[in-house]
Structures are given as C-alpha cells and as structure tokens.
Design a protein around this motif. Structure first.
Motif, PDB file in Angstrom:
ATOM      1  N   TYR A 318     -72.623  14.284 -23.872  1.00 23.76           N
ATOM      2  CA  TYR A 318     -71.814  13.255 -24.527  1.00 23.76           C
ATOM      3  C   TYR A 318     -72.274  11.889 -24.062  1.00 23.76           C
ATOM      4  CZ  TYR A 318     -67.837  10.282 -25.673  1.00 23.76           C
ATOM      5  OH  TYR A 318     -67.050   9.266 -26.140  1.00 23.76           O
ATOM      6  N   ARG A 319     -72.349  10.941 -25.006  1.00 26.26           N
ATOM      7  CA  ARG A 319     -72.646   9.547 -24.687  1.00 26.26           C
ATOM      8  C   ARG A 319     -71.698   8.665 -25.479  1.00 26.26           C
ATOM      9  NH1 ARG A 319     -78.376   6.204 -25.615  1.00 26.26           N
ATOM     10  NH2 ARG A 319     -77.606   4.209 -24.771  1.00 26.26           N
ATOM     11  N   PRO A 320     -70.838   7.887 -24.791  1.00 22.96           N
ATOM     12  CA  PRO A 320     -69.901   7.024 -25.518  1.00 22.96           C
ATOM     13  C   PRO A 320     -70.628   5.869 -26.189  1.00 22.96           C
ATOM     14  CG  PRO A 320     -69.749   6.617 -23.165  1.00 22.96           C
ATOM     15  CD  PRO A 320     -70.676   7.790 -23.336  1.00 22.96           C
ATOM     16  N   SER A 321     -69.923   5.205 -27.087  1.00 23.29           N
ATOM     17  CA  SER A 321     -70.546   4.124 -27.863  1.00 23.29           C
ATOM     18  C   SER A 321     -70.896   2.930 -27.000  1.00 23.29           C
ATOM     19  CB  SER A 321     -69.608   3.681 -28.993  1.00 23.29           C
ATOM     20  OG  SER A 321     -68.373   3.224 -28.464  1.00 23.29           O
ATOM     21  N   ALA A 322     -70.168   2.714 -25.913  1.00 20.66           N
ATOM     22  CA  ALA A 322     -70.453   1.610 -24.995  1.00 20.66           C
ATOM     23  C   ALA A 322     -70.819   2.193 -23.639  1.00 20.66           C
ATOM     24  CB  ALA A 322     -69.250   0.681 -24.867  1.00 20.66           C
ATOM     25  N   ASP A 323     -71.886   1.690 -23.047  1.00 19.04           N
ATOM     26  CA  ASP A 323     -72.355   2.251 -21.786  1.00 19.04           C
ATOM     27  C   ASP A 323     -71.363   2.033 -20.654  1.00 19.04           C
ATOM     28  OD1 ASP A 323     -74.655   3.164 -22.985  1.00 19.04           O
ATOM     29  OD2 ASP A 323     -75.826   1.364 -22.487  1.00 19.04           O
ATOM     30  N   HIS A 324     -70.506   0.999 -20.760  1.00 19.89           N
ATOM     31  CA  HIS A 324     -69.537   0.742 -19.699  1.00 19.89           C
ATOM     32  C   HIS A 324     -68.281   1.586 -19.854  1.00 19.89           C
ATOM     33  CE1 HIS A 324     -68.301  -1.939 -22.984  1.00 19.89           C
ATOM     34  NE2 HIS A 324     -67.079  -1.776 -22.530  1.00 19.89           N
ATOM     35  N   ILE A 327     -65.255   7.290 -22.166  1.00 25.34           N
ATOM     36  CA  ILE A 327     -64.610   8.116 -23.181  1.00 25.34           C
ATOM     37  C   ILE A 327     -64.729   7.439 -24.530  1.00 25.34           C
ATOM     38  CG2 ILE A 327     -62.980   9.212 -21.599  1.00 25.34           C
ATOM     39  CD1 ILE A 327     -60.934   7.134 -22.405  1.00 25.34           C
ATOM     40  N   GLY A 328     -64.449   8.203 -25.568  1.00 29.11           N
ATOM     41  CA  GLY A 328     -64.538   7.651 -26.913  1.00 29.11           C
ATOM     42  C   GLY A 328     -63.931   8.604 -27.925  1.00 29.11           C
ATOM     43  N   GLY A 329     -64.473   8.575 -29.140  1.00 30.13           N
ATOM     44  CA  GLY A 329     -63.887   9.347 -30.222  1.00 30.13           C
ATOM     45  C   GLY A 329     -64.509  10.707 -30.462  1.00 30.13           C
ATOM     46  N   ASP A 330     -65.595  11.049 -29.765  1.00 28.52           N
ATOM     47  CA  ASP A 330     -66.204  12.382 -29.890  1.00 28.52           C
ATOM     48  C   ASP A 330     -65.703  13.278 -28.762  1.00 28.52           C
ATOM     49  OD1 ASP A 330     -67.518  11.231 -31.962  1.00 28.52           O
ATOM     50  OD2 ASP A 330     -69.543  11.564 -31.195  1.00 28.52           O
ATOM     51  N   LEU A 345     -63.710  30.314 -28.050  1.00 27.42           N
ATOM     52  CA  LEU A 345     -63.577  29.322 -29.113  1.00 27.42           C
ATOM     53  C   LEU A 345     -64.218  28.009 -28.677  1.00 27.42           C
ATOM     54  CD1 LEU A 345     -62.371  28.588 -31.916  1.00 27.42           C
ATOM     55  CD2 LEU A 345     -60.385  27.691 -30.658  1.00 27.42           C
ATOM     56  N   VAL A 346     -65.081  27.474 -29.531  1.00 27.28           N
ATOM     57  CA  VAL A 346     -65.706  26.174 -29.304  1.00 27.28           C
ATOM     58  C   VAL A 346     -65.162  25.211 -30.346  1.00 27.28           C
ATOM     59  CG1 VAL A 346     -67.873  24.896 -29.128  1.00 27.28           C
ATOM     60  CG2 VAL A 346     -67.795  27.315 -28.487  1.00 27.28           C
ATOM     61  N   ALA A 347     -64.791  24.019 -29.903  1.00 25.69           N
ATOM     62  CA  ALA A 347     -64.342  22.968 -30.820  1.00 25.69           C
ATOM     63  C   ALA A 347     -65.140  21.711 -30.531  1.00 25.69           C
ATOM     64  CB  ALA A 347     -62.853  22.711 -30.655  1.00 25.69           C
ATOM     65  N   LEU A 348     -65.722  21.140 -31.582  1.00 25.92           N
ATOM     66  CA  LEU A 348     -66.418  19.859 -31.467  1.00 25.92           C
ATOM     67  C   LEU A 348     -65.933  18.969 -32.594  1.00 25.92           C
ATOM     68  CD1 LEU A 348     -70.010  18.990 -30.566  1.00 25.92           C
ATOM     69  CD2 LEU A 348     -69.198  18.284 -32.804  1.00 25.92           C
ATOM     70  N   GLY A 349     -65.547  17.719 -32.263  1.00 28.26           N
ATOM     71  CA  GLY A 349     -64.995  16.850 -33.290  1.00 28.26           C
ATOM     72  C   GLY A 349     -65.369  15.393 -33.112  1.00 28.26           C
ATOM     73  N   ASP A 350     -65.034  14.637 -34.129  1.00 26.14           N
ATOM     74  CA  ASP A 350     -65.349  13.211 -34.176  1.00 26.14           C
ATOM     75  C   ASP A 350     -64.147  12.491 -34.790  1.00 26.14           C
ATOM     76  OD1 ASP A 350     -66.317  10.672 -34.456  1.00 26.14           O
ATOM     77  OD2 ASP A 350     -68.046  11.204 -35.676  1.00 26.14           O
ATOM     78  N   VAL A 351     -63.456  11.697 -33.989  1.00 26.82           N
ATOM     79  CA  VAL A 351     -62.297  10.936 -34.456  1.00 26.82           C
ATOM     80  C   VAL A 351     -62.764   9.595 -35.012  1.00 26.82           C
ATOM     81  CG1 VAL A 351     -60.215   9.713 -33.681  1.00 26.82           C
ATOM     82  CG2 VAL A 351     -60.678  12.039 -32.879  1.00 26.82           C
ATOM     83  N   CYS A 352     -62.125   9.161 -36.069  1.00 31.49           N
ATOM     84  CA  CYS A 352     -62.443   7.857 -36.648  1.00 31.49           C
ATOM     85  C   CYS A 352     -62.167   6.769 -35.614  1.00 31.49           C
ATOM     86  CB  CYS A 352     -61.590   7.635 -37.892  1.00 31.49           C
ATOM     87  SG  CYS A 352     -61.717   5.981 -38.586  1.00 31.49           S
ATOM     88  N   GLY A 353     -63.163   5.940 -35.328  1.00 31.96           N
ATOM     89  CA  GLY A 353     -62.994   4.866 -34.365  1.00 31.96           C
ATOM     90  C   GLY A 353     -63.768   5.105 -33.083  1.00 31.96           C
ATOM     91  N   LYS A 354     -63.628   4.161 -32.160  1.00 34.41           N
ATOM     92  CA  LYS A 354     -64.341   4.219 -30.887  1.00 34.41           C
ATOM     93  C   LYS A 354     -63.412   3.817 -29.761  1.00 34.41           C
ATOM     94  CE  LYS A 354     -68.560   2.528 -33.170  1.00 34.41           C
ATOM     95  NZ  LYS A 354     -69.577   1.439 -33.197  1.00 34.41           N
ATOM     96  N   GLY A 355     -63.883   4.002 -28.550  1.00 37.54           N
ATOM     97  CA  GLY A 355     -63.193   3.493 -27.382  1.00 37.54           C
ATOM     98  C   GLY A 355     -61.933   4.253 -27.028  1.00 37.54           C
ATOM     99  N   GLU A 357     -58.689   3.851 -27.870  1.00 40.73           N
ATOM    100  CA  GLU A 357     -57.743   4.246 -28.911  1.00 40.73           C
ATOM    101  C   GLU A 357     -58.181   5.549 -29.578  1.00 40.73           C
ATOM    102  OE1 GLU A 357     -57.163   1.113 -31.637  1.00 40.73           O
ATOM    103  OE2 GLU A 357     -56.181  -0.231 -30.200  1.00 40.73           O
ATOM    104  N   ALA A 358     -59.462   5.665 -29.828  1.00 43.06           N
ATOM    105  CA  ALA A 358     -59.955   6.917 -30.413  1.00 43.06           C
ATOM    106  C   ALA A 358     -59.828   8.056 -29.414  1.00 43.06           C
ATOM    107  CB  ALA A 358     -61.415   6.743 -30.852  1.00 43.06           C
ATOM    108  N   ALA A 359     -60.052   7.763 -28.121  1.00 41.83           N
ATOM    109  CA  ALA A 359     -59.965   8.802 -27.094  1.00 41.83           C
ATOM    110  C   ALA A 359     -58.547   9.352 -26.984  1.00 41.83           C
ATOM    111  CB  ALA A 359     -60.427   8.251 -25.754  1.00 41.83           C
ATOM    112  N   VAL A 360     -57.540   8.496 -27.222  1.00 34.67           N
ATOM    113  CA  VAL A 360     -56.154   8.968 -27.173  1.00 34.67           C
ATOM    114  C   VAL A 360     -55.924  10.042 -28.233  1.00 34.67           C
ATOM    115  CG1 VAL A 360     -53.747   8.285 -27.549  1.00 34.67           C
ATOM    116  CG2 VAL A 360     -55.263   6.844 -26.180  1.00 34.67           C
ATOM    117  N   LEU A 361     -56.473   9.829 -29.436  1.00 35.62           N
ATOM    118  CA  LEU A 361     -56.303  10.831 -30.490  1.00 35.62           C
ATOM    119  C   LEU A 361     -57.106  12.096 -30.176  1.00 35.62           C
ATOM    120  CD1 LEU A 361     -55.012  11.598 -33.102  1.00 35.62           C
ATOM    121  CD2 LEU A 361     -56.890  10.504 -34.338  1.00 35.62           C
ATOM    122  N   THR A 362     -58.270  11.937 -29.568  1.00 40.51           N
ATOM    123  CA  THR A 362     -59.017  13.146 -29.181  1.00 40.51           C
ATOM    124  C   THR A 362     -58.197  13.974 -28.205  1.00 40.51           C
ATOM    125  OG1 THR A 362     -60.173  12.171 -27.271  1.00 40.51           O
ATOM    126  CG2 THR A 362     -61.176  11.884 -29.429  1.00 40.51           C
ATOM    127  N   GLY A 363     -57.469  13.292 -27.290  1.00 40.60           N
ATOM    128  CA  GLY A 363     -56.621  14.036 -26.361  1.00 40.60           C
ATOM    129  C   GLY A 363     -55.537  14.802 -27.088  1.00 40.60           C
TER     130      GLY A 363
END
Length: 551
Positions: A318-324, A327-330, A345-355, A357-363
C-alpha cells in the motif's frame, strides 16, 4: 533640571538664577572654599556654609570632583568626570559644574534618585521580557513533555533561583520530578511522596493560587525537595504551572540561606514564567495523548501484513496518495477461515477520496465486512448488506470493492472472485500469460441495489491472482510526465512475474509504479497477490481464527 549655562561673571541676574533653583547649588572658588549656596543646598548640606572648605563640609565625592576640575592655573588629570555622581542624605545626586573664567565653580546638584530607579526598573523589565521571550522560544521548540520539564527547570534555576524543581501531577506511583541546580543539568526522579505534606505543593498541583513564600518554612522542607549538595535553603517559592483546562504541574524555586529571599515582585515574575511553562507542558501532554490515540486508531486503519494462510500465499502493498500520510482511501484485509479446509476471505477496495476522511470510511467498510464474515460464502449478500449499511450512514462517499474467497485444494488454489465496480483481477499463469477474471458489478454506497457477477478461477502451483486499485493503472508519469501507466503496461509487467512468489510480485508492481510516477502527485495505490505455492506443504499458520489479519 539639566545643565546650567556657562556664566562669565556673577551678577544680579545670575544670582537670582541659582538662588531660586529647585535643587541644591553651591559656589566655590578654585581652592575649594564655599562662596555661596542656595536655600536647598543649605538644607541638604548644612555644614557647607560660605567661608568653609568643601573638603571639610561636603561629601568626599563632591570635594574630590571639585579638586579634579581643570581650573585656570591648575593641572588636572585626563580622566575627569563631567558630571560626577554621589549620595547626599540617602539620595543620589548628579553634580554638574559650571566653571567661570576666574576659577569660580557653580555646582548644580540634581537629584537623580527617581530617575535612576526608573532606569533600573526599565532595565530590569527589559531583561525579564527578553528572558520570557527566550523561555517561550525554548519551550515551544519541543512537544516532548520530558524535554519541556527539563527546559523549565534549567531556565528557572539559571535566572530565577539557585535551584528549581518541576513536578508533574502524579501518574501511577509517585510524582515525576525534574531537578536542576544553577549551572547544572536537569535530573529526573520519581518521588513516592504525598504532595500535601509540603505546604502549597498539593494546592499548586491542583491549580490553586500560590502560597506566599513567607508562609513556607524552609527548615521544614522534606529531604526530597532539597537537591543533593544544595546546602541550607533560605527561601522557597511554590507556584502552579497552569495548563489548558487542567494544571500542568508545579514549579518549586529554592534559594540558599546566604542568598536574598524572594521579593513579592520576584514571586509575581515567577508566576509569569510558570504560566508560559505550564502552557508548553500542557500542549506537550495533549500532543502525547493525541499521538497515542492516533497510533491506536492508525493500527486499525493501516493495511495488515500478509503471509501464508492455510497453504495459500498472500502478499500486499500500500502507498498513500501523500508521502507524509500513512492512511488513505485504499484498503485490503485477509480473514482466515475458522475451519481448516474452508476458504479465507480477501477484501480489497477503493473509497472515493483521499486522506483521513476517506480512511474513516475504509474503517467503517472493514468493520462491516468483519461483522458479515458468517456470510463470507455468499459474496452477493455481503455486498448487499454492506451497500445498505453505507447508504444508511452519514457519509456521501462510495467505494469499489472486490471479494476473493481462496482455499487450498491439493496443490491448487480455488478462487471465487466478485467485483463491485472494481478493476478486474489479473491472473498470471505459469507460462507467463496474463488474463482478466471475468467478474463485474456495481459500486457500493451509491445506489439502493448492488448487482455483481462472480467467477471461479483455479490457480496451479506457481500461478497468482493480482488484485489492485486504479491508483496503479491511473498513475500519471513516464518520460513525458503525463502518460497513464495503464492496464496494458501492467499486464506486460506481470507477464514477466510468472512463477515469482507473491511478495516478489507486489514489490515489482510497486517499484514500476514508483519509477513511472517519479515525484509527481498520485492517488492511493494498493495491490494484493494471491498465489498457489510451488511446494506441496500445507501450512495452517493462523488459519484457524476468523478475523482481520493485523500487524
């Protein structure tokens, strides 16, 4: 006040000038004999009457200054103070001489006591302001609580007292204490004591106003409060270190018995210093608490470390959108089966957005999927319930998702893949052929119903299935800087990965994407590889516990 004008002769007009002056005026000849004085001088220097010698009737400093003047016919040394200063009757005077051509000297004595006190007060205020500014800069340079305590103790011992102690509120057993002697280095200790045994300390730790130092008997101070080698304490100041809403601790200032005791003004200044120190310590403690909370939450949001489970190799990157950011939306998870022989079971997803706020929805999505694990055999139902949960939440974001059930059967791995609006998985065959798994569906969290088509795939030993997010294929870079990495380029890269272990494939994809991007901006990127091992060994490591695999 000011300097008198030069006078060439004594006449009625000049007599009126010095006689009515509001400050003492003495007139003496070259030999030091008093010729005249005004009334104010008579009050201050009653013995210096006309006809008497300055040396016998005036202060020694004034007589010496008169003797040192370069009068006509007299040689004087080069170091002549043009306005000597001395004390008369407990007041500080500055003497301004006016020399006449005949050697007569008019001494204008200007009371400088109040002016000197004002200048001294201004100097002291400037020094204190500079010290507070220096202290603020030093304290604000760190958000480490221990460092703030040490800086506070060191600054206080150097500028306010002979020794200083910074005491934090009790946590666990004992009081955290930092002690510093003037010219020394701070030392830390944990004192298993009751702060209420020291007058004013318990109140200071609770944020109450300080007890005046005159109320504290230094001889009754406990041994732990007096630093080793300090000697006898002559005066003690204890003041609170006010924080943001709650006290940050207490500051104890000590002076030796052979040093002047603390004045009320010095105690007030110590409280100003304590206010800055307390604010810095409070900010450092708040930062530490928030950092600890963030670390706990971060561990739940970070993608897990993957390995072999029940004979199936899993690897992820995993690599977030910002190096600093971390976490993020993937996201991705692997949930081992509870019973040997059942599918993980394997789950891989991509939430709309970055950073964040997107990480909260991934949780939320990851927790919801975890709660739906009893339905792991029915991908369609899991996606439908997840879609309902997202629609009923406050979030307006949506997500794409792919589910993969993986089970080892003999030397092969059987997969069931279901996409919900996500890029199709890529299958790497042993001969280097790369094909798409024909699964498709609608994204979750956007529409009332979710439609998805599942597909089954079998991996022979050495073959792999690659799940990825569009952050990889949509990475923009290359030689011209604006070309997409693209699915075709990804397929060619994976064709060269035939037979590679899952970890190697992940590392290769991440390396190629990073090289393509350079230092350009990009989306979150996640990749998970499921591989059938070449060996026939069936591993059951961590394969009996259903749940999210975390680091």
């Amino acid at each position: 006040m000011g300097y008198p004008p030069e006078q060439s002769r004594t006449d009625a007009r000049s007599d009126a000038l010095w006689a009515s002056a509001p400050h003492p005026v003495l007139i003496a000849d070259a030999g030091g004999t008093v010729l005249a004085r005004n009334g104010v001088a008579g009050d201050c220097l009653p013995m210096a009457s006309p006809g008497r010698s300055l040396a016998d009737t005036a202060p020694a400093w004034l007589a010496a200054a008169h003797q040192a003047l370069p009068l006509p016919g007299r040689f004087a040394g080069s170091a002549v103070d043009p306005a000597p200063v001395g004390v008369i009757g407990g007041r500080r005077f500055r003497a301004h001489p006016g020399v006449h051509e005949d050697g007569t000297v008019v001494w204008w004595l200007v009371d400088d006591t109040d002016g000197r006190q004002a200048r001294e007060a201004l100097r002291l205020e400037r020094e204190r302001t500079a010290f507070l500014s220096e202290a603020s800069s030093a304290l604000q340079s760190s958000l480490n609580l221990r460092r703030c305590m040490e800086v506070t103790a060191q600054l206080a011992s150097e500028r306010l007292a002979d020794a200083a102690l910074v005491i934090a509120p009790a946590r666990g057993r004992g009081l955290p204490v930092v002690t510093c002697l003037k010219g020394g280095i701070p030392t830390r200790s944990q004192e298993p004591v009751d702060p209420n045994d020291v007058p004013g300390l318990g109140e200071a730790l609770r944020g109450f106003p300080p007890v005046p130092s005159r109320w504290i008997d230094p001889s009754s101070a406990p041994g732990w409060l007096i630093p080793e080698g300090f000697g006898s304490a002559g005066s003690i100041v204890i003041t609170a270190l006010p924080g943001h809403g709650v006290p940050a601790g207490a500051l104890v200032l000590l002076r030796r018995s052979d040093t002047a005791t603390f004045t009320e003004e010095e105690e007030a200044f110590a409280r100003l210093f304590a206010a800055r120190s307390g604010a810095a310590m409070s900010a450092a403690r708040l930062y530490a608490e928030q950092h600890a909370i963030t670390e706990v939450l971060m561990r739940e949001l970070l993608p897990p470390e993957l390995h072999r489970i029940s004979g199936v190799d899993f690897a992820g990157g995993y690599r977030p959108s910002a190096d600093h950011e971390r976490i993020g939306g993937d996201f991705y998870d692997v949930h081992p089966a509870t019973v040997e022989g059942e599918a993980s079971l394997v789950a891989l997803g991509d939430v709309c957005g970055k950073g964040v706020e997107a990480a909260v929805l991934t949780g939320k999505i990851r927790n919801t999927l975890h709660a739906l694990l009893p339905l792991a055999d029915d991908h369609q139902r899991m996606l439908g319930l997840l879609n309902t949960a997202l629609l009923n939440s406050d979030s307006t974001r949506f997500a794409t998702l792919i589910l993969a059930s993986a089970v080892r059967t003999g030397s092969t791995v059987d997969l069931r893949l279901t996409s919900a609006g996500h890029p199709r998985p890529l299958i790497i065959r042993a001969n280097g052929t790369v094909t798409e798994a024909d699964t498709r569906g609608t994204l979750v969290g956007a529409m009332p119903d979710v439609a998805a088509h599942s597909v089954s795939v079998t991996l022979a030993p050495g073959e792999s299935c690659v799940l990825y997010t569009d952050g990889i294929t949509e990475a923009r870079g290359g030689p011209m800087g604006d070309a997409l990495f693209g699915e075709e380029r990804l397929r060619r890269a994976l064709a060269g990965c035939a037979g590679m272990p899952a970890e190697g494939i992940v590392a290769h994809v991440q390396m190629l994407a990073a090289q393509w991007l350079g230092d350009r901006r990009h989306d979150d990127m996640a990749v998970v590889v499921i591989s059938a091992p070449r060996t026939g060994h069936l591993s059951t490591v961590n394969g009996r516990i259903r749940g999210r695999r975390t680091t």
